[in-house]
Design a protein around this motif. Structure first.
Motif, PDB file in Angstrom:
ATOM      1  N   ASN A  24       0.831  -1.198   0.000  1.00 49.60           N
ATOM      2  CA  ASN A  24       0.000   0.000   0.000  1.00 49.60           C
ATOM      3  C   ASN A  24       0.866   1.248   0.000  1.00 49.60           C
ATOM      4  O   ASN A  24       1.986   1.255   0.502  1.00 49.60           O
ATOM      5  N   SER A  25       0.316   2.319  -0.559  1.00 49.32           N
ATOM      6  CA  SER A  25       0.976   3.617  -0.461  1.00 49.32           C
ATOM      7  C   SER A  25      -0.050   4.641   0.002  1.00 49.32           C
ATOM      8  O   SER A  25      -1.231   4.553  -0.336  1.00 49.32           O
ATOM      9  N   TYR A  26       0.415   5.561   0.819  1.00 49.24           N
ATOM     10  CA  TYR A  26      -0.463   6.588   1.359  1.00 49.24           C
ATOM     11  C   TYR A  26       0.329   7.890   1.387  1.00 49.24           C
ATOM     12  O   TYR A  26       1.408   7.952   1.980  1.00 49.24           O
ATOM     13  N   VAL A  27      -0.213   8.912   0.740  1.00 52.58           N
ATOM     14  CA  VAL A  27       0.424  10.217   0.718  1.00 52.58           C
ATOM     15  C   VAL A  27      -0.611  11.239   1.163  1.00 52.58           C
ATOM     16  O   VAL A  27      -1.736  11.253   0.661  1.00 52.58           O
ATOM     17  N   GLU A  28      -0.223  12.077   2.119  1.00 51.20           N
ATOM     18  CA  GLU A  28      -1.104  13.147   2.577  1.00 51.20           C
ATOM     19  C   GLU A  28      -0.335  14.459   2.561  1.00 51.20           C
ATOM     20  O   GLU A  28       0.670  14.609   3.256  1.00 51.20           O
ATOM     21  N   ILE A  29      -0.816  15.374   1.741  1.00 55.30           N
ATOM     22  CA  ILE A  29      -0.214  16.698   1.581  1.00 55.30           C
ATOM     23  C   ILE A  29      -1.175  17.733   2.152  1.00 55.30           C
ATOM     24  O   ILE A  29      -2.382  17.684   1.881  1.00 55.30           O
ATOM     25  N   ALA A  30      -0.663  18.691   2.915  1.00 60.14           N
ATOM     26  CA  ALA A  30      -1.480  19.792   3.411  1.00 60.14           C
ATOM     27  C   ALA A  30      -1.145  21.030   2.585  1.00 60.14           C
ATOM     28  O   ALA A  30       0.004  21.463   2.549  1.00 60.14           O
ATOM     29  N   LEU A  31      -2.135  21.553   1.900  1.00 62.65           N
ATOM     30  CA  LEU A  31      -1.968  22.790   1.132  1.00 62.65           C
ATOM     31  C   LEU A  31      -2.347  23.941   2.041  1.00 62.65           C
ATOM     32  O   LEU A  31      -3.498  24.074   2.457  1.00 62.65           O
ATOM     33  N   GLN A  32      -1.359  24.773   2.376  1.00 55.77           N
ATOM     34  CA  GLN A  32      -1.603  25.882   3.288  1.00 55.77           C
ATOM     35  C   GLN A  32      -2.070  27.134   2.544  1.00 55.77           C
ATOM     36  O   GLN A  32      -2.889  27.891   3.052  1.00 55.77           O
ATOM     37  N   ASN A  33      -1.528  27.323   1.339  1.00 57.90           N
ATOM     38  CA  ASN A  33      -1.926  28.467   0.524  1.00 57.90           C
ATOM     39  C   ASN A  33      -1.473  28.212  -0.909  1.00 57.90           C
ATOM     40  O   ASN A  33      -0.471  27.569  -1.146  1.00 57.90           O
ATOM     41  N   GLY A  34      -2.246  28.719  -1.861  1.00 60.26           N
ATOM     42  CA  GLY A  34      -1.877  28.577  -3.260  1.00 60.26           C
ATOM     43  C   GLY A  34      -2.656  27.480  -3.941  1.00 60.26           C
ATOM     44  O   GLY A  34      -3.832  27.260  -3.661  1.00 60.26           O
TER      45      GLY A  34
END
Length: 137
Positions: A24-34
């Motif tokens: 399995n692969s899991y990626v979590e990105i938080a976009l703060q602005n833009g």
């Protein structure tokens, strides 16, 4: 595959890639602005997913091309290929090709992407770059 717009800020919250003990692969990105353009290709395993989180809203995909924009506490998610699951305040909605979800001022609304949005340079260039990338791989 992700591309960031100018002056965008992101944080990688979680990154799990397939290894000896897991497929399995899991990626979590938080976009703060833009803005962030994401092209997710065939995450077929049950727990595999790519997530973009912004202002408390999570957008998850196993296969999709989508754009997420945060501007002044307003969030817009446009889907250009397949579908994404969007979780906001405990509610889950599916946004599909040709639709956008706008969240702001305590409300959310799904509507059709307009011609202007579909033809925006940022969008057309990312779709073209994706096509070229897919031919190479």
């Amino acid at each position: 595959l992700s591309r960031l717009g100018a002056d965008s800020r992101v944080r990688v919250n979680k990154l799990v890639k397939p290894g000896q003990n897991s497929i399995n692969s899991y990626v979590e990105i938080a976009l703060q602005n833009g803005r962030i353009w994401s092209r997710v290709l065939n995450l077929v395993e049950e727990d595999s997913v790519f997530v973009v989180e912004a202002i408390g809203v999570s957008t998850a995909a196993k296969k999709a091309a989508f754009n997420v924009v945060v501007n002044n506490k307003k969030l817009e998610i446009g889907v250009f290929n397949h579908a994404v699951e969007v979780e906001n305040a405990g509610e889950v909605e599916t946004v599909v090709t040709g639709e956008k979800l706008v969240v702001g001022n305590g409300s959310s609304k799904i509507s059709e992407l307009g011609r202007k949005e579909k033809n925006e340079i940022w969008i057309t260039e990312n779709l073209q770059d994706d096509r070229e990338y897919l031919v190479k791989v």
